[in-house]
Scaffold this motif. Structure first.
Motif, PDB file in Angstrom:
ATOM      1  N   TRP A   1      50.615 125.837  14.795  1.00  0.00           N
ATOM      2  CA  TRP A   1      51.261 125.176  13.585  1.00  0.00           C
ATOM      3  C   TRP A   1      51.708 123.854  13.880  1.00  0.00           C
ATOM      4  N   VAL A   2      52.553 123.488  15.302  1.00  0.00           N
ATOM      5  CA  VAL A   2      53.053 122.439  15.737  1.00  0.00           C
ATOM      6  C   VAL A   2      52.154 121.292  15.947  1.00  0.00           C
ATOM      7  N   ARG A   3      50.807 121.882  16.490  1.00  0.00           N
ATOM      8  CA  ARG A   3      49.676 120.844  16.777  1.00  0.00           C
ATOM      9  C   ARG A   3      49.301 120.389  15.427  1.00  0.00           C
ATOM     10  N   MET A   4      49.195 121.110  14.438  1.00  0.00           N
ATOM     11  CA  MET A   4      48.472 121.037  13.044  1.00  0.00           C
ATOM     12  C   MET A   4      49.665 119.840  12.546  1.00  0.00           C
ATOM     13  N   ALA A   5      50.831 120.080  12.620  1.00  0.00           N
ATOM     14  CA  ALA A   5      51.943 119.324  11.956  1.00  0.00           C
ATOM     15  C   ALA A   5      51.668 117.774  12.711  1.00  0.00           C
TER      16      ALA A   5
ATOM     17  N   ILE B   1      59.139 116.726  15.574  1.00  0.00           N
ATOM     18  CA  ILE B   1      58.428 118.042  15.374  1.00  0.00           C
ATOM     19  C   ILE B   1      58.592 118.954  16.495  1.00  0.00           C
ATOM     20  N   GLU B   2      58.332 118.202  17.528  1.00  0.00           N
ATOM     21  CA  GLU B   2      58.110 118.931  18.928  1.00  0.00           C
ATOM     22  C   GLU B   2      59.599 119.281  19.372  1.00  0.00           C
ATOM     23  N   GLN B   3      60.663 118.670  18.972  1.00  0.00           N
ATOM     24  CA  GLN B   3      62.001 118.547  19.473  1.00  0.00           C
ATOM     25  C   GLN B   3      62.603 120.086  18.622  1.00  0.00           C
ATOM     26  N   TYR B   4      62.078 120.091  17.456  1.00  0.00           N
ATOM     27  CA  TYR B   4      62.648 121.088  16.863  1.00  0.00           C
ATOM     28  C   TYR B   4      61.573 122.433  16.772  1.00  0.00           C
ATOM     29  N   ARG B   5      60.724 122.452  17.689  1.00  0.00           N
ATOM     30  CA  ARG B   5      59.486 123.525  17.604  1.00  0.00           C
ATOM     31  C   ARG B   5      60.290 125.039  17.453  1.00  0.00           C
ATOM     32  N   ASP B   6      61.352 125.343  18.317  1.00  0.00           N
ATOM     33  CA  ASP B   6      61.902 126.534  18.268  1.00  0.00           C
ATOM     34  C   ASP B   6      62.417 126.949  17.007  1.00  0.00           C
ATOM     35  N   GLU B   7      62.945 125.882  16.351  1.00  0.00           N
ATOM     36  CA  GLU B   7      63.660 126.310  14.874  1.00  0.00           C
ATOM     37  C   GLU B   7      62.722 126.548  13.813  1.00  0.00           C
ATOM     38  N   TYR B   8      61.590 125.845  13.903  1.00  0.00           N
ATOM     39  CA  TYR B   8      60.405 126.101  13.166  1.00  0.00           C
ATOM     40  C   TYR B   8      59.638 127.616  13.394  1.00  0.00           C
TER      41      TYR B   8
END
Length: 281
Positions: free
Chosen positions: A40-44, A20-27
């Motif tokens: 959002w990333v923290r929640m995921a 998830i962290e790796q694809y943070r920018d794409e999300y």
């Protein structure tokens, strides 16, 4: 010993949370502008780390897991909450992650359209008092004994919206039989992980609010018209009714599927290849 620690770190770094962290920018590129990507990333990450079964299911097919998160990101919904459930689902003999838009997620999409001031969706139980006559009553009267020990079994559910101009939308009222008919159309109804079995009340609410969404603007259709109207007023559309607008998610709200409620929307340049656990990204 050192070798074992190094191997453990490598496994951890290739796990679902690290992906998830790796694809943070794409999300982040997919999210509506009002969504905070860091939150959002923290929640995921928190959702996946907080449930051993989810971790295992995600590891079984990390690509499928990340694609489900992509849907949540594009819709601007919070993963691992009643906006967007993350549930293990058995598919072709193995358990993988399935994303399910919850009733709060649909309510959020309705609010985001900007046409309503409030959305009311409630379950009716045996000992409640409920009155509503179509054509006579503007909205239901629902009386609940909030201090009673037992409201009884769920017997129905209803939903309606109050528009910003003060009007009341169509009122959706469903009895138990109608809710069970909707449940029967769900391909996950027999899964032990399905919200129908882990949080049945929320699925009653979702059944009603999905029907309501057919009668009120949702974010895609309403915001598209708002953008066009604003552009016309500003003189940005040169008399062409077919001038292109920024892409908006297309929301479909049928009752036959409890999965994601709209189609795919790829980021510019496409979605990057997803590394499987134990491989290089």
């Amino acid at each position: 010993m050192t070798e074992n620690v190094t191997q453990a770190i490598a496994v951890r770094d290739n796990g679902p949370a690290a992906q998830i962290e790796q694809y943070r920018d794409e999300y982040a590129a997919l999210m509506p502008s009002h969504v905070n990507p860091d939150q959002w990333v923290r929640m995921a990450v928190g959702a996946i780390r907080g449930d051993v079964k989810l971790v295992q299911a995600a590891q079984n097919d990390i690509g499928a897991f990340l694609r489900e998160l992509r849907t949540a990101a594009r819709l601007g919904l919070e993963p691992g909450t009643e906006q967007f459930y993350l549930t293990p689902r058995k598919t072709k003999g193995r358990v993988v992650i399935k994303g399910i838009v919850g009733y709060q997620g649909i309510v959020e999409l309705i609010y985001r359209a900007g046409a309503v001031s409030s959305v009311i969706v409630e379950v009716v139980r045996t000992h409640d008092t409920f009155r509503y006559v179509i054509g006579r009553d503007g909205k239901p009267v629902h009386e609940i004994d909030w201090f009673g020990d037992d409201r009884g079994d769920m017997v129905g559910v209803y939903a309606y919206a109050v528009m910003k101009d003060g009007a009341t939308s169509k009122v959706v009222v469903l009895n138990r039989r109608q809710v069970m008919e909707a449940k029967a159309k769900s391909d996950s109804r027999n899964s032990e992980y399905s919200p129908w079995n882990t949080n049945e009340e929320s699925m009653w609410l979702k059944t009603a609010v999905r029907r309501l969404a057919k009668w009120v603007p949702t974010s895609a259709e309403y915001m598209r018209e708002q953008l066009r109207a604003q552009a016309e007023v500003a003189g940005e559309l040169t008399g062409s009714a077919s001038a292109p607008l920024p892409p908006q998610p297309s929301v479909e709200l049928d009752d036959e599927d409890d999965g994601p409620i709209d189609g795919e929307l790829e980021p510019e340049g496409g979605w990057p290849d997803v590394a499987q656990p134990g491989t290089a990204a």
